[in-house]
Design a protein around this motif. Structure first.
Motif, mmCIF file in Angstrom:
data_model
loop_
_atom_site.group_PDB
_atom_site.id
_atom_site.type_symbol
_atom_site.label_atom_id
_atom_site.label_comp_id
_atom_site.label_asym_id
_atom_site.label_seq_id
_atom_site.Cartn_x
_atom_site.Cartn_y
_atom_site.Cartn_z
ATOM 1 N N PRO A 23 1.056 -1.296 0.002
ATOM 2 C CA PRO A 23 -0.033 0.018 0.069
ATOM 3 C C PRO A 23 0.842 1.406 0.164
ATOM 4 C CG PRO A 23 -0.718 -1.581 1.820
ATOM 5 C CD PRO A 23 0.664 -2.225 1.147
ATOM 6 N N SER A 24 0.391 2.350 -0.596
ATOM 7 C CA SER A 24 1.267 3.498 -0.640
ATOM 8 C C SER A 24 1.860 3.836 0.499
ATOM 9 C CB SER A 24 0.360 4.720 -1.261
ATOM 10 O OG SER A 24 -0.789 4.846 -0.535
ATOM 11 N N ALA A 25 0.987 3.891 1.890
ATOM 12 C CA ALA A 25 1.868 4.507 2.875
ATOM 13 C C ALA A 25 2.859 3.731 3.369
ATOM 14 C CB ALA A 25 0.494 4.294 4.270
ATOM 15 N N ASP A 29 11.616 6.079 2.387
ATOM 16 C CA ASP A 29 12.266 6.997 3.524
ATOM 17 C C ASP A 29 13.233 6.287 3.975
ATOM 18 O OD1 ASP A 29 10.510 8.962 2.982
ATOM 19 O OD2 ASP A 29 9.199 8.605 4.750
ATOM 20 N N VAL A 30 13.461 5.035 4.350
ATOM 21 C CA VAL A 30 14.514 4.240 4.904
ATOM 22 C C VAL A 30 15.407 3.906 3.761
ATOM 23 C CG1 VAL A 30 14.975 1.680 5.586
ATOM 24 C CG2 VAL A 30 12.917 2.763 6.623
ATOM 25 N N ILE A 31 15.084 3.626 2.777
ATOM 26 C CA ILE A 31 16.153 3.510 1.466
ATOM 27 C C ILE A 31 16.934 4.929 1.383
ATOM 28 C CG2 ILE A 31 16.239 3.133 -1.118
ATOM 29 C CD1 ILE A 31 14.222 1.142 -0.922
ATOM 30 N N ALA A 80 20.811 5.786 1.519
ATOM 31 C CA ALA A 80 21.629 6.047 0.410
ATOM 32 C C ALA A 80 22.359 7.350 0.711
ATOM 33 C CB ALA A 80 20.708 6.363 -0.681
ATOM 34 N N LYS A 81 21.935 8.282 1.579
ATOM 35 C CA LYS A 81 22.611 9.331 1.887
ATOM 36 C C LYS A 81 23.575 9.135 2.692
ATOM 37 C CE LYS A 81 18.501 12.466 1.556
ATOM 38 N NZ LYS A 81 17.610 13.149 2.483
#
Length: 135
Positions: free
Chosen positions: A110-112, A119-121, A125-126
């Motif tokens: 689901p989109s949520a 956000d975790v990925i 990545a940052k």
């Protein structure tokens, strides 16, 4: 050369390679016999062939199917089509099956929940340092 004139040259070359003369009347007839939408005019296809306009994506797809050329090659040139093929080949490499499986599972969420995973990925990545294997 501009993007439009380069497209026009690729379109003319593709028509000739497919055995059709690169004339607006031929393009209009052949295109309209294959396109499911509103017919295009002689003036519109003339603009495509003269490098004054580039057709929309749905029309470009019809042209590519008719002329048996990859849409990316017709729209952006062979270098772009090669880059797409390389990415596709990389994606289809058996070493990437776990990643493909993860992406498919992600897309089924689901989109949520997709937002949380995204956000975790992005957080990982940052903070990750680029490595040669990531290139």
């Amino acid at each position: 050369m501009t993007e439009k004139t380069e497209f026009a040259q690729r379109l003319r070359d593709a028509m000739l390679a497919a055995g059709y003369p690169d004339r607006p009347a031929v393009l209009e007839r052949e295109f309209n016999s294959r396109y499911w939408g509103r017919s295009v005019t002689f003036q519109a296809v003339s603009r495509w062939l003269r490098g004054q306009a580039i057709p929309s994506q749905d029309k470009l797809q019809v042209l590519a199917d008719w002329l048996r050329i990859e849409p990316q090659a017709l729209r952006f040139g062979e270098r772009a089509a090669l880059a797409v093929r390389e990415q596709r080949n990389r994606w289809e490499d058996p070493l990437f099956y776990p990643e493909r499986e993860a992406v498919e599972a992600f897309l089924a969420l689901p989109s949520a929940q997709r937002k949380v995973v995204r956000d975790v990925i992005m957080a990982f990545a940052k903070t990750a340092e680029p490595t040669d294997s990531a290139k």
